[in-house]
Design a protein around this motif. Structure first.
Motif, short mmCIF file in Angstrom:
data_model
loop_
_atom_site.label_atom_id
_atom_site.label_comp_id
_atom_site.label_asym_id
_atom_site.label_seq_id
_atom_site.Cartn_x
_atom_site.Cartn_y
_atom_site.Cartn_z
N ARG A 148 30.98 40.49 42.23
CA ARG A 148 31.38 41.22 43.44
C ARG A 148 32.21 40.33 44.36
N GLU A 149 31.83 39.06 44.50
CA GLU A 149 32.60 38.12 45.31
C GLU A 149 34.01 37.98 44.77
N PHE A 150 34.14 37.87 43.43
CA PHE A 150 35.48 37.78 42.82
C PHE A 150 36.32 38.97 43.21
N LYS A 151 35.73 40.16 43.11
CA LYS A 151 36.47 41.37 43.43
C LYS A 151 36.89 41.41 44.90
N ILE A 152 35.99 41.00 45.77
CA ILE A 152 36.31 40.99 47.20
C ILE A 152 37.50 40.08 47.47
N TYR A 153 37.48 38.87 46.89
CA TYR A 153 38.57 37.93 47.15
C TYR A 153 39.86 38.36 46.48
N ASP A 154 39.75 39.05 45.35
CA ASP A 154 40.96 39.61 44.75
C ASP A 154 41.58 40.67 45.66
N TYR A 155 40.72 41.51 46.25
CA TYR A 155 41.22 42.51 47.20
C TYR A 155 41.84 41.83 48.42
N MET A 156 41.21 40.77 48.91
CA MET A 156 41.75 40.05 50.07
C MET A 156 43.14 39.50 49.75
N ASP A 157 43.29 38.93 48.56
CA ASP A 157 44.59 38.40 48.16
C ASP A 157 45.61 39.51 47.94
#
Length: 118
Positions: A89-98
């Protein structure tokens, strides 16, 4: 994307940001603060336009350092994630942020919307 690959990618990004900030800070230090005023002809070194340019470079370095700290905080969150689901979930959040150039709160909302539609 695996956790190790993500972490390696983010560490490389952090190294690049740190080197950019170092170059700009060194440029400001050498070009502005290592100058000596030994004659009236050197007075241009203390005039406003000269230091406005230095201020611009300092602002750029400050922005780079802000991004560096933000990325370090994001990386720390991933490293602190205990289980696989939380890390994913953290990976996905940071991908969305980027991807969307947004902050964490907006990225979480986007992820929630995506999860609701899936």
């Amino acid at each position: 994307m695996t956790r190790d690959l993500y972490i390696d990618s983010k560490v490389l990004d952090l190294e690049v940001l740190a080197n950019k900030a170092k170059v700009i800070i060194d440029d400001v230090n050498q070009g502005y603060f290592c100058e000596r005023i030994e004659s009236p002809g050197d007075a241009w070194r203390v005039l406003t336009p000269y230091y406005e340019n230095a201020g611009t470079k300092v602002n750029i370095a400050s922005d780079i350092i802000f991004e560096l700290v933000k990325s370090l905080t994001n990386l720390r969150s991933v490293l602190d994630a205990d289980n696989g689901d939380e890390a994913e979930r953290e990976f996905k959040i940071y991908d969305y942020m980027d991807k969307h150039n947004c902050d964490r709160d907006v990225a979480e909302l986007l992820l929630q919307d995506q999860e609701e539609h899936d």
